[in-house]
Write a protein that holds these residues in place. Structure first.
Motif, PDB file in Angstrom:
ATOM      1  N   PHE A  45     -43.240 -20.690   4.172  1.00  0.00           N
ATOM      2  CA  PHE A  45     -42.036 -21.113   3.536  1.00  0.00           C
ATOM      3  C   PHE A  45     -41.708 -22.563   4.174  1.00  0.00           C
ATOM      4  O   PHE A  45     -41.400 -23.441   3.636  1.00  0.00           O
ATOM      5  CB  PHE A  45     -41.084 -20.149   4.008  1.00  0.00           C
ATOM      6  N   TRP A  46     -41.921 -22.694   5.538  1.00  0.00           N
ATOM      7  CA  TRP A  46     -41.601 -23.877   6.093  1.00  0.00           C
ATOM      8  C   TRP A  46     -42.344 -25.085   5.626  1.00  0.00           C
ATOM      9  O   TRP A  46     -42.001 -26.211   5.578  1.00  0.00           O
ATOM     10  CB  TRP A  46     -42.042 -23.821   7.531  1.00  0.00           C
ATOM     11  N   GLN A  47     -43.803 -24.582   5.395  1.00  0.00           N
ATOM     12  CA  GLN A  47     -44.401 -25.675   4.728  1.00  0.00           C
ATOM     13  C   GLN A  47     -43.961 -26.213   3.214  1.00  0.00           C
ATOM     14  O   GLN A  47     -44.020 -27.410   2.896  1.00  0.00           O
ATOM     15  CB  GLN A  47     -45.964 -25.182   4.622  1.00  0.00           C
ATOM     16  N   GLN A  48     -43.188 -25.253   2.684  1.00  0.00           N
ATOM     17  CA  GLN A  48     -42.729 -25.525   1.287  1.00  0.00           C
ATOM     18  C   GLN A  48     -41.277 -26.497   1.239  1.00  0.00           C
ATOM     19  O   GLN A  48     -40.958 -27.249   0.577  1.00  0.00           O
ATOM     20  CB  GLN A  48     -42.367 -24.532   0.564  1.00  0.00           C
ATOM     21  N   VAL A  49     -40.538 -26.497   2.532  1.00  0.00           N
ATOM     22  CA  VAL A  49     -39.337 -27.109   2.802  1.00  0.00           C
ATOM     23  C   VAL A  49     -39.116 -28.038   3.821  1.00  0.00           C
ATOM     24  O   VAL A  49     -38.003 -28.760   3.776  1.00  0.00           O
ATOM     25  CB  VAL A  49     -37.960 -26.120   2.795  1.00  0.00           C
ATOM     26  N   ARG A  50     -40.058 -28.133   4.579  1.00  0.00           N
ATOM     27  CA  ARG A  50     -39.830 -29.041   5.747  1.00  0.00           C
ATOM     28  C   ARG A  50     -39.861 -30.603   5.491  1.00  0.00           C
ATOM     29  O   ARG A  50     -40.509 -30.872   4.347  1.00  0.00           O
ATOM     30  CB  ARG A  50     -41.208 -28.718   6.818  1.00  0.00           C
TER      31      ARG A  50
END
Length: 138
Positions: A45-50
């Motif tokens: 998820f972090w890779q999608q929103v960072r």
């Protein structure tokens, strides 16, 4: 006065900043351990929103709100994103209590299952867009 944060699929999204959230400083020592744990669904998820890569929104990871550490938080929306893994199966009552508390502060909570993060990532991101449009449209 309403301000526009971003646009998703042609829909303007309004800022919904929730001020003065409670904060338990005793939880701060747990943050680095949770971040270093590297739970796959959270990393995905972090890779999608960072770095504001998801519609130019600024997501915080592992944010303290009251006596809880939420997985992700968008300050300008008052939006909590929680990823429920297998351990949440036994904590349904606690999760419901936690969600009621967060909502009582004026926050919205978007829940994702660990399974869906790992197996249906694009659907999850589309569902998040739809949730934001539903709750924050201008």
């Amino acid at each position: 006065m309403d301000e526009i944060l971003t646009e998703i699929n042609g829909t303007s999204i309004r800022i919904n900043f929730v001020a003065n959230l409670p904060y338990n400083p005793h939880l701060k020592k747990l943050l680095s351990g949770k971040r270093k744990a590297g739970i796959l669904s959270e990393v995905l998820f972090w890779q999608q929103v960072r770095a504001k890569t998801f519609h130019n929104m600024d997501f915080d990871r592992q944010r303290i709100i009251g006596n809880y550490i939420v997985d992700f938080y968008v300050k300008k929306l008052g939006l909590v994103v929680e990823i429920d893994g297998w351990s949440h199966d036994a904590k349904q009552v606690c999760d419901e209590e936690r969600q009621r508390y967060l909502e009582s502060l004026g926050l919205k909570v978007f829940r994702i299952t660990d399974f869906d993060m790992k197996n249906n990532l694009q659907i999850v991101m589309k569902d998040l867009e739809n949730f934001i449009i539903q709750h924050y449209r201008f």
